[in-house]
Every structure is written in structure tokens, then in C-alpha cells.
Design a protein around this motif. Structure first.
Motif, PDB file in Angstrom:
ATOM      1  N   THR A 177       0.849  -1.185   0.000  1.00 53.77           N
ATOM      2  CA  THR A 177       0.000   0.000   0.000  1.00 53.77           C
ATOM      3  C   THR A 177       0.886   1.236   0.000  1.00 53.77           C
ATOM      4  N   GLY A 179       1.682   5.133   0.363  1.00 52.15           N
ATOM      5  CA  GLY A 179       1.086   6.214   1.125  1.00 52.15           C
ATOM      6  C   GLY A 179       2.009   6.696   2.225  1.00 52.15           C
ATOM      7  N   GLN A 180       1.485   7.535   3.083  1.00 43.67           N
ATOM      8  CA  GLN A 180       2.260   8.077   4.194  1.00 43.67           C
ATOM      9  C   GLN A 180       2.189   7.129   5.384  1.00 43.67           C
ATOM     10  N   LEU A 227      -9.571  13.301   8.822  1.00 44.98           N
ATOM     11  CA  LEU A 227      -8.615  12.200   8.724  1.00 44.98           C
ATOM     12  C   LEU A 227      -8.045  11.870  10.099  1.00 44.98           C
ATOM     13  N   SER A 255      -3.511   6.114   2.744  1.00 42.59           N
ATOM     14  CA  SER A 255      -3.546   6.037   1.285  1.00 42.59           C
ATOM     15  C   SER A 255      -4.863   6.623   0.788  1.00 42.59           C
ATOM     16  N   ASP A 256      -4.757   7.690   0.010  1.00 45.69           N
ATOM     17  CA  ASP A 256      -5.952   8.377  -0.516  1.00 45.69           C
ATOM     18  C   ASP A 256      -6.927   8.748   0.592  1.00 45.69           C
ATOM     19  N   GLY A 257      -6.375   9.221   1.701  1.00 41.96           N
ATOM     20  CA  GLY A 257      -7.207   9.689   2.797  1.00 41.96           C
ATOM     21  C   GLY A 257      -7.845   8.604   3.641  1.00 41.96           C
ATOM     22  N   VAL A 258      -7.375   7.369   3.463  1.00 39.51           N
ATOM     23  CA  VAL A 258      -7.931   6.243   4.226  1.00 39.51           C
ATOM     24  C   VAL A 258      -6.818   5.598   5.059  1.00 39.51           C
ATOM     25  N   TYR A 260      -4.978   2.564   6.789  1.00 40.15           N
ATOM     26  CA  TYR A 260      -4.878   1.106   6.710  1.00 40.15           C
ATOM     27  C   TYR A 260      -3.914   0.645   7.801  1.00 40.15           C
TER      28      TYR A 260
END
Length: 313
Positions: A177, A179-180, A227, A255-258, A260
Motif C-alpha cells: 500500500t 502512502g504516508q 482524517l 492512502s488516498d485519505g484512508v 490502513y
């Protein structure tokens, strides 16, 4: 109060455990505690070494330390110990089981496969999961035995490496995944400031990024309100659903504001480079005060459990 700092153990994270233990000893208040280092590398040694302790401050990582085994032994001996109990320790150490529980609770976590032997090896299943993937030991930590695989060519060697590193001979193949990466430390039911992680030279937060000086930039992040609320809800849901207590660290990818959730650490690292002390410091809690609170909360938990046991009898 006699505080035994339990470190070493039998896992691949022996050196990390020693570093955690040394850092704890450096910051324990000698005006409050009689500090006793307890280093072991054979389980049989430990029973004698912990006799007479008022509390066991666990600086262990990996198998026979973070998996509920030593917690059960200490409970049998009647010695209070720091951190989560047997059930939470065991569940969080098993990434496959913990991810199944999180999915049930509605918490986002990357799709995965769990293989319990090389007989389960299936490039076709990984193809359906989708490359790239992270291959990792199911019960390991500190990113030992973990590898990012971009295509089928590198899959088999990464799987062998992960199996070799896992004490239970079980591995995860998890969808990568992007993302940050952030981490949420929780102390006595309170979420401390969220830390954002950027590896200096690695594609992901690997062993070198975690433990080498300058391996990663780790700073407090201020997330947008919605978020931030989603992250906090996910972290606390993990903490409660997996029966954690006293303290833990929840590792998350945005990831994309979600959010995980990747995993939950019931005995997170406590070296000078570790994330929990940094998060505590951002909340105005010194390392020494952090240890005081961990010990105090753990003793309270122990007394409550004893009270429940006596009442039940």
C-alpha cells in the motif's frame, strides 16, 4: 520497589531488546526503584532470575517475549509485569489473526495471504492479490525477514527468507500500500501525538531505517480534522478489539485519505531512536515519566486482575 528490566530472549530481535533494556535502565528513577538488569538467552534461566521482583519491566521483542509466553510464565509466578496480558500479546504477535479481527471490526488493513508452509506457495494467488507485495514473517518484528517484491521473479526467495525468520513457520504476503506511514502510540487509553515517518533512503520503513541514525525522519504530523478522527478511531478500535492494555503502538499507512492498519505492537521499541518515546516527548512526557506511568498502570492492571480472580473464586 525492585524493578527487573527483562531483556535479551531467544528471538532474532535479541540486540534490539538489549538496546531497549539499556535505554530503560538509563531513564529509570533510582530514587524510586531498585533497578535490576535481567538478561537471558535461555527460557529456563528466567524463572530463577525473576524471583523477588516487585515488577518485571519487559524490554523484550519477538518470540518468547512479545507473544504472551513470558507473560503467562510471570502470571503463574505471581509477578506483575508491564504491558498487555497474555491474550492481547498473543493476538497482536500473530499478524494474520489480528488482521482478521480488525477486518471484522471494520478497520482497514491491506489485503493479504497467509501461508503456513511452502506447500501453500502459489504465485497464481499472489498474481490475483496484485504486485507489488510485502512478504513478511507472520510473527516477526523490526522488519526482520521482510521484503518488498515487485514481480514473480523475486517471490520465491523472499518467501524462503520470511519462513526462515518466523519462529512459527508462517508468513504473510500482503498487498503493498503506497502512502504516508504514521504511527499512533497509546498510553493508558490516551492517544499520544501522531508521528509521521519518512525513510531517508529506503522504499519502506525497513530495519535500517528504524534503527540506524538518520535512517528516517520521524516528526509529529497534524492531520486534517476528519482524517485525524479516522486515524484515532482506527487506532483505538485496534487497541480495544485486541484487548491491549497499558500501552501499545499502532502502525498505519494513509492512502488516498484512508487509514490502513499494518500491525499493533504490544511491546514497542524503547531505544533512543524509537517512536513511542518520541511521541511521549511531544506530549510533554519525559522518558523517565513514561516509564513511571507504564509501571504504575501495569501494577494497577495486575491488582484489578487479582481482584477479579479472587471475586470469581
Amino acid at each position: 520497589m525492585k524493578v527487573g528490566v527483562i531483556m535479551g530472549g531467544i528471538s532474532s530481535e535479541f540486540e534490539v531488546s538489549l538496546n531497549t533494556g539499556k535505554e530503560m535502565m538509563n531513564h529509570l528513577d533510582r530514587n524510586k526503584y531498585e533497578v535490576i538488569p535481567v538478561v537471558f538467552n535461555k527460557p529456563a534461566e528466567l524463572v530463577e532470575k525473576v524471583k523477588g521482583l516487585d515488577v518485571a519491566l519487559l524490554a523484550l521483542h519477538g518470540a518468547y517475549g512479545e507473544d504472551g509466553t513470558i507473560q503467562g510464565m510471570l502470571e503463574t509466578l505471581g509477578i506483575p509485569y508491564t504491558g498487555s496480558g497474555v491474550l492481547a500479546s498473543s493476538l497482536c504477535m500473530n499478524k494474520d489473526l489480528s488482521k482478521k479481527i480488525l477486518r471484522y471490526e471494520g478497520v482497514g488493513t491491506p489485503d493479504w495471504l497467509c501461508w503456513n508452509s511452502l506447500d501453500d506457495y502459489s504465485p497464481e494467488a499472489v498474481e490475483r492479490l496484485g504486485y507489488p507485495v510485502m512478504v513478511k514473517p507472520n510473527s516477526g518484528g523490526s522488519s526482520i525477514g521482510m521484503e518488498k517484491v515487485k514481480d514473480e521473479k523475486g517471490l520465491h526467495s523472499a518467501v524462503l527468507k520470511a519462513f526462515t525468520s518466523d519462529p512459527e513457520q508462517s508468513i504473510l504476503v500482503e498487498r503493498y500500500t503506497a502512502g504516508q506511514e504514521i504511527t499512533c502510540s497509546i498510553l493508558d487509553g490516551e492517544i499520544l501525538p501522531v508521528i509521521g515517518i519518512t525513510s531517508a533512503s529506503s522504499e519502506w520503513f525497513d530495519y535500517h531505517a528504524k534503527y540506524e541514525e538518520g535512517g528516517a525522519e520521524e516528526v509529529v504530523v497534524n492531520l486534517p480534522y476528519e482524517l485525524d478522527q479516522s486515524v484515532r478511531k482506527a487506532a483505538m478500535t485496534c487497541y480495544k478489539a485486541l484487548k491491549c492494555s497499558v500501552y501499545a503502538r499502532v502502525d498505519i499507512l494513509l492512502s488516498d485519505g484512508v487509514p490502513y492498519v499494518l500491525e499493533i505492537n504490544t511491546l514497542p521499541g524503547m531505544t533512543k531512536a524509537s517512536l513511542l518515546p518520541k511521541s511521549a516527548a511531544a506530549a510533554g512526557i519525559s522518558f523517565s515519566s513514561l516509564l513511571d506511568r507504564i509501571i504504575s498502570c501495569s501494577l494497577t492492571e495486575h491488582k484489578q486482575k487479582k481482584g477479579v480472580t479472587v471475586h470469581a473464586e
